[in-house]
Enzyme design. Structure first.
Site, PDB file in Angstrom:
ATOM      1  N   ASP A  67       0.954  -1.108  -0.006  1.00 47.15           N
ATOM      2  CA  ASP A  67       0.019   0.089  -0.123  1.00 47.15           C
ATOM      3  C   ASP A  67       0.749   1.317   0.181  1.00 47.15           C
ATOM      4  O   ASP A  67       0.422   2.292  -0.788  1.00 47.15           O
ATOM      5  CB  ASP A  67      -0.975  -0.134   1.055  1.00 47.15           C
ATOM      6  CG  ASP A  67      -2.055  -1.131   1.258  1.00 47.15           C
ATOM      7  OD1 ASP A  67      -2.416  -1.521   0.041  1.00 47.15           O
ATOM      8  OD2 ASP A  67      -2.423  -1.558   2.113  1.00 47.15           O
ATOM      9  N   ASP A 150      -5.175  10.278   3.475  1.00 48.44           N
ATOM     10  CA  ASP A 150      -5.300  11.433   4.480  1.00 48.44           C
ATOM     11  C   ASP A 150      -4.450  12.424   4.498  1.00 48.44           C
ATOM     12  O   ASP A 150      -3.138  12.317   4.007  1.00 48.44           O
ATOM     13  CB  ASP A 150      -5.631  10.771   5.777  1.00 48.44           C
ATOM     14  CG  ASP A 150      -4.637  10.079   6.221  1.00 48.44           C
ATOM     15  OD1 ASP A 150      -3.527  10.211   6.154  1.00 48.44           O
ATOM     16  OD2 ASP A 150      -4.882   8.736   6.513  1.00 48.44           O
TER      17      ASP A 150
END
Length: 306
Positions: A67, A150
């Site tokens: 990721d 984020d």
């Protein structure tokens, strides 16, 4: 899809990922496709060089890793509109990647791409910039920072664990003043990461929304909130004269926020584009398997479901 120029980014320091990237590059080059290959990691960022040295439009970025490798690729390539084809090769959780079983660098894979036999999944990106002066001042004093998961505003000091006071506005209206460890502004994609760990909401990636989650707020009434996607979140650090408050993008340091400055966070103009080969890919199945929800480990027979 045309395949004329392709990026291959692999997880830095991982032999499995590098070997797979080399095989993939060899296969593409044998078909006359120009390949730009490089490692991506904490100390390796090949994407600015890729973009600057491209002699023609880049058709595809193949990302081999976990990721973190995908997040770095999305931050640097989404604004250029380059689609990502990601595989979990050398990664761990692989929440943003397809299983390695789908990575077969053979003629069948490239034929699928050329024949458009894939789905395109668009994921919201965030854009953030620093500003000085009153809220009416919309001219940034920094570059634009991008994130797929984020943006986080929180302190970082070398010799102590710091708390902070942050005032948050949405579209110019004050929402709250948070005293605690920081504030997370998340996309739906990122809601399963730091936001989930901070007890924020999990938002389906098909929903256009922003999730704002305080980190260890000292007031029990300071709760997460989900807001419309076109909102502008402004965060002002208060109560400090030192530049200990930092802006973090997908967990990577973006910049320091000095007293008197604010950070504006909004949905980026361009989303990240993910190519999906798995026709059975399901967000709910990923939640069960990757987050180990009870449905993945506890099995009761449901005789009422046909």
């Amino acid at each position: 899809m045309q395949l004329r120029q392709v990026i291959i980014a692999y997880k830095a320091g991982d032999p499995t990922s590098k070997a797979a990237a080399d095989d993939c590059a060899h296969c593409l080059e044998s078909q006359g496709i120009h390949v730009m290959l490089g490692p991506s990691g904490a100390r390796d960022n090949p994407f600015p060089v890729f973009l600057a040295s491209a002699t023609e439009p880049i058709d595809l970025a193949i990302v081999l890793g976990g990721d973190g490798t995908v997040l770095a690729a999305a931050r640097h390539l989404s604004d250029a509109g380059i689609p990502l084809l990601t595989f979990n090769v050398g990664g761990h959780l692989g929440f943003l990647t397809q299983p390695r079983d789908f990575f077969q660098p053979e003629a069948e894979l490239w034929d699928r791409l050329r024949n458009d036999q894939y789905a395109v999944e668009q994921r919201m990106m965030l854009a953030a910039s620093l500003h000085e002066g009153g809220r009416e001042n919309r001219e940034p004093i920094s570059e634009t920072y991008y994130a797929l998961n984020d943006m986080c505003v929180k302190p970082a000091a070398p010799d102590r664990m710091s708390v902070c006071i942050l005032e948050m506005e949405v579209d110019g209206e004050i929402i709250d003043q948070y005293q605690g460890d920081g504030l997370i502004v998340s996309t739906p994609t990122g809601s399963t990461c730091y936001t989930a760990a901070a007890h924020g909401p999990i938002v389906h990636p098909g929903v256009d929304a922003l999730a704002v989650t305080p980190i260890c707020a000292m007031s029990l009434s300071s709760r997460p909130i989900v807001i419309p996607p076109r909102s502008v979140v402004s965060v002002w650090p208060l109560g400090t004269q030192d530049p200990t408050i930092k802006l973090w993008m997908d967990g990577v340091l973006a910049t320091s926020i000095w007293p008197g400055q604010r950070v504006d966070i909004r949905m980026a103009e361009k989303p990240a584009q993910f190519l999906v080969l798995d026709s059975d890919r399901s967000f709910y199945r990923i939640l069960r398997e990757k987050l180990q929800w009870a449905g993945a480990v506890i099995h009761y027979n449901n005789n009422f479901r046909n």
